[in-house]
Design a protein around this motif. Structure first.
Motif, PDB file in Angstrom:
ATOM      1  N   SER A 151       9.625  47.221  90.685  1.00  0.00           N
ATOM      2  CA  SER A 151       8.598  46.188  90.816  1.00  0.00           C
ATOM      3  C   SER A 151       9.231  44.812  90.984  1.00  0.00           C
ATOM      4  O   SER A 151      10.421  44.612  90.711  1.00  0.00           O
ATOM      5  CB  SER A 151       7.689  46.194  89.587  1.00  0.00           C
ATOM      6  N   LYS A 153       8.730  42.308  89.126  1.00  0.00           N
ATOM      7  CA  LYS A 153       9.138  41.852  87.800  1.00  0.00           C
ATOM      8  C   LYS A 153      10.531  42.358  87.451  1.00  0.00           C
ATOM      9  O   LYS A 153      11.375  41.591  86.966  1.00  0.00           O
ATOM     10  CB  LYS A 153       8.130  42.351  86.754  1.00  0.00           C
ATOM     11  N   ASN A 186       4.008  43.810  91.609  1.00  0.00           N
ATOM     12  CA  ASN A 186       3.637  44.312  90.297  1.00  0.00           C
ATOM     13  C   ASN A 186       2.300  45.050  90.377  1.00  0.00           C
ATOM     14  O   ASN A 186       1.347  44.570  91.004  1.00  0.00           O
ATOM     15  CB  ASN A 186       3.538  43.165  89.293  1.00  0.00           C
ATOM     16  N   ASP A 196       6.819  50.554  86.588  1.00  0.00           N
ATOM     17  CA  ASP A 196       7.686  49.484  87.063  1.00  0.00           C
ATOM     18  C   ASP A 196       8.869  50.015  87.859  1.00  0.00           C
ATOM     19  O   ASP A 196       9.682  49.241  88.355  1.00  0.00           O
ATOM     20  CB  ASP A 196       8.182  48.632  85.890  1.00  0.00           C
TER      21      ASP A 196
END
Length: 793
Positions: A151, A153, A186, A196
């Protein structure tokens, strides 16, 4: 004229502050509750609705008929997705997906190390689902065993930004280097899939050789049909697809079916092999609750407005005498209702803004007031108009129908029909309140039941530690050192965890097995001292132990639970042969049934074998009571010594067990809150009717007191009529609440009985609350000086 209506309404609002305050408070609470539920329902219905190909996405589920019953579930064969795409031309894309649980894996880049949650998916996954790729392409994101998609993130955590992450190496579980082949945005909160990172399905098959056996089921299978494909025809084609790869058993029938993927989140419960409910039942339930609470608030308005009717009767009479027509009077009272509703909705929106953080914390949502969306303002306008007209309709019709001659003579009387209507509204209010009280009691007791029931093992002082990194090879050393530590009673391991067993086999054989009998077994792989560590009860036989050299040979010995023994039918099972996938061993022990899934499911036949070489799983540590903190400190020290590249992580068994019932706990807490709110709003309505009754019987009370009636007798006189209404509400609500809660409990294989005392307690609470509400007005009326009561106005 309209401005005149609102001017009069404003003056009445200011002049009668207490009356207006009660009305506004009741409507504000009802609308705040409705708004919160509306936001929650909207969010629930939006889950998985963002996929561009949603109308062509389907989840494959398996229906099994055997042993006189039909069951269904999403667990399928590991190779099914690729074969469906290869054989069925109407299927454009297909993907396996490990949807039973997320893997909390350790990733490392240089000095940066972190735990990331993710799973495995097929090469077509990003072609099918609308998870936008920031870097990489859907065709290459998951097409290699060493590739990993992360992801945004995670990319920012390890590499600074997605552009720097693509093509770079990232250390996975300290055992292999993966290449970042894609970076995706995300995952949104309204996706039922939350991850993720994603690894390729080739990697999953490589790490789980059992998927090559078509008798084993565990992962999920997702497909996307071509635009011209007919889902019904595709479902008919794949119905017997499994028998292309395995022999048909005479005692069973396995069929494949399709479910629209966007519908799965709300419709995921099966009954008799068919989709039958799920979270949609909670969505419907709380939608009805929102409507009912709003109706209760509107009924309050009606009763309180009617209670004020004698005060405004002469005003109506005068207006009619000077030429006011009925429609004009109706417009005036509806205008007043709309003004009060407007004040209420302002307060309701403010209340929702204040309560949303707590509501989100309770429900696990990320709800917000969408002030920037025109639909939200349209909904508010609709709520304002609907509530205003519903709440003001009866007072407007009633007040505008008054005869000017009668009201000006002071002989205002109410017909039996009008009285019956108002009392019916109170019965309706308290019926709903009693249903919510019963629901609150039953849900609380069921939650207590599942939390306190003996599971067949001791979940107190039981700790889970993931087998990862160097612990894969050093598990035996970890166990040896941990077992010598103070505060540690026993150590073992298992493939899954005691609260989740999502793997099944159908190729279990035994002496004398009916060739027409087909039985699906749950299976588990464990380590030495499993029974001891779990605190299971041995019915006969023994646990896996190093003292028996034969146990070290794979498939040499098996443990069964009582349910499995009943299916097999051995009278003296210890030492009897058992075949697992064609490999023969002997039964060494029978354990008493224990719950290895939630209580929504009945205990399945379970076969357990020893396997201490699995490269993943869970270490089970049984600590001594009162010494858990000391034991965890020691375990962390050992873990850092043996597995320095991985942070020490653990979970408590009782906390993991509680997660199985998170949805039910949320619903129970919401039901409690709404029940209290409904009761409070109903009390406002009862307060209004009590005020109305006391006002209508003022002279009667005065006469009775003048003739010597005591305050207590007057209070009893005024209260008994309301108690009759509550008793009628109890009679109506009891069977309805019994039916509703019986349906809810049907979702649990193990559940409480709804005793008569539940309805008695709900009725007692309703009566007590009604008496407390009515007593204030009754005592107030009884204490009025009879001279003042009898004085002609």
């Amino acid at each position: 004229m309209i401005s005149n209506y609102f001017k009069i309404a404003r003056r009445n609002l200011i002049r009668n502050k207490a009356f207006s305050g009660l009305n506004i408070a009741g409507l504000a609470l009802g609308m705040a509750c409705s708004l919160l539920i509306m936001l929650w329902v909207q969010d629930e219905r939006s889950v998985d609705g963002f996929h561009a190909n949603g109308n062509r996405l389907y989840q494959v589920y398996e229906r099994s008929s055997y042993d006189g019953k039909v069951e269904a579930g999403y667990m399928t064969q590991g190779l099914l997705a690729d074969e469906l795409k290869r054989v069925i031309p109407e299927i454009e894309y297909a993907s396996g997906y490990e949807g039973n649980h997320l893997y909390r894996s350790t990733f490392e880049v240089g000095e940066k190390i972190n735990k990331v949650e993710g799973t495995y998916a097929g090469a077509d996954f990003f072609r099918m689902f609308s998870y936008p790729l920031v870097q990489g392409t859907p065709e290459t994101a998951l097409n290699t065993p060493i590739g990993v998609a992360i992801s945004r993130k995670v990319a920012e955590q390890f590499f600074g930004n997605p552009e720097k992450a693509i093509g770079k190496a990232i250390r996975y579980e300290n055992r292999e280097d993966l290449i970042v082949t894609a970076v995706f945005e995300n995952v949104p909160a309204n996706s039922s899939q939350q991850f993720d990172f994603l690894r390729s399905w080739n990697a999953y098959v490589k790490e789980n050789q059992w998927v090559t056996n078509w008798s084993n089921t565990s992962p999920h299978t997702l497909v996307q049909l071509r635009p011209t494909a007919d889902p019904a025809r595709v479902e008919a084609k794949i119905k017997d697809f499994i028998y292309r790869y395995k022999q048909k058993d005479q005692g069973s029938l396995v069929e494949l079916a399709l479910q629209s993927y966007p519908e799965k989140y709300l419709h995921s419960t099966f009954k008799n092999g068919q989709i039958d409910g799920g979270r949609i039942e909670y969505v419907r339930l709380f939608s009805f609750v929102a409507v009912f609470i709003l109706l209760i608030a509107c009924i309050n308005f009606m009763n309180l407005a009617t209670a004020r009717s004698t005060k405004r009767a002469k005003e109506v009479g005068v207006r009619k005498v000077v030429g006011a027509v009925r429609t004009a009077l109706m417009g005036q009272f509806l205008g007043e209702a709309l003004l009060l509703t407007f004040c209420s909705i302002l307060i309701a929106v403010a209340l929702v803004a204040v309560l949303l953080p707590a509501f989100n914390s309770l429900t696990g949502k990320q709800l917000f007031l969408p002030f920037g969306q025109p639909v939200f303002w349209a909904s508010l306008l609709g709520l304002l108009t609907l509530t205003g007209f519903v709440a003001g309709s009866y007072p407007a019709l009633f007040m505008s129908s008054l005869s000017p001659i009668r009201v000006l003579k002071g002989s205002l009387k109410f017909s039996g029909g009008a009285t019956f209507f108002r009392k019916s509204l109170v019965v309706f209010q308290f019926s709903l309140s009693i249903i919510l009280i019963v629901g609150m009691i039953v849900m609380y007791r069921q939650m207590q039941f599942v939390q306190t029931k003996n599971l067949g093992y001791d979940r107190e002082n039981l700790v889970y530690i993931p087998i990862e990194g160097d612990l894969v090879q050093k598990y035996n050393l970890f166990k040896e050192e941990a077992s010598r530590m103070p505060g540690i009673r026993a150590v073992s391991r298992m493939r899954n965890s005691p609260t989740v067993n999502d793997h099944g086999v159908s190729d279990i054989g035994w002496s004398g097995k009916d060739p027409n009998l087909w039985v699906s077994f749950s299976d588990e792989l464990v380590g030495f001292d499993f029974v001891k560590t779990m605190n299971l009860k041995l019915k006969e036989g023994r646990d896996f132990s190093r003292e028996f050299g034969a146990d070290t040979v794979s498939y040499s010995g098996f443990l069964l639970n009582e349910t499995a023994l009943k299916k097999i039918g051995y009278q003296h099972p210890i030492g009897q042969p058992l075949w697992w996938g064609g490999r023969q061993g002997t039964i060494i022990g029978i354990v008493k049934d224990f719950h290895f899934n939630s209580m929504h499911e009945a205990i399945q036949p379970l076969v357990i074998r020893l396997d201490e070489k699995k490269p993943y799983g869970t270490i089970l540590v049984r600590t001594e009571a009162g010494k858990t903190r000391e034991a965890l400190a020691g375990l962390e020290k050992i873990s850092k010594e043996l597995n320095p590249n991985f942070p020490f992580t653990y979970q408590f068994s009782d906390q993991e067990y509680a997660k199985l019932y998170k949805s039910e706990q949320v619903v129970s807490q919401l039901a409690n809150s709404f029940a209290v709110l409904a009761i409070f709003i109903s009390c406002l309505g009862l307060f209004g009717l009590a005020a109305f009754t006391a006002e209508q019987r003022t002279k009667e009370i005065g006469v009775r007191k003048a003739l010597g009636a005591s305050v207590a007798s007057v209070v009893t006189l005024l209260s008994q009529d309301f108690l009759k209404l509550v008793l009628i509400a109890i009679l109506i609500a009891s069977p309805l609440s019994w039916y509703a809660m019986t349906r809810w409990l049907d979702g649990f294989a193990y559940k409480i009985d709804i005793g008569w005392w539940v309805f008695a307690l709900a009725g007692f609470l309703a009566i007590a609350i009604a008496l407390l509400t009515v007593s204030f007005q009754s005592i107030k009326a009884a204490l009025v000086n009879p001279v003042k009561s009898l004085k002609s106005e």
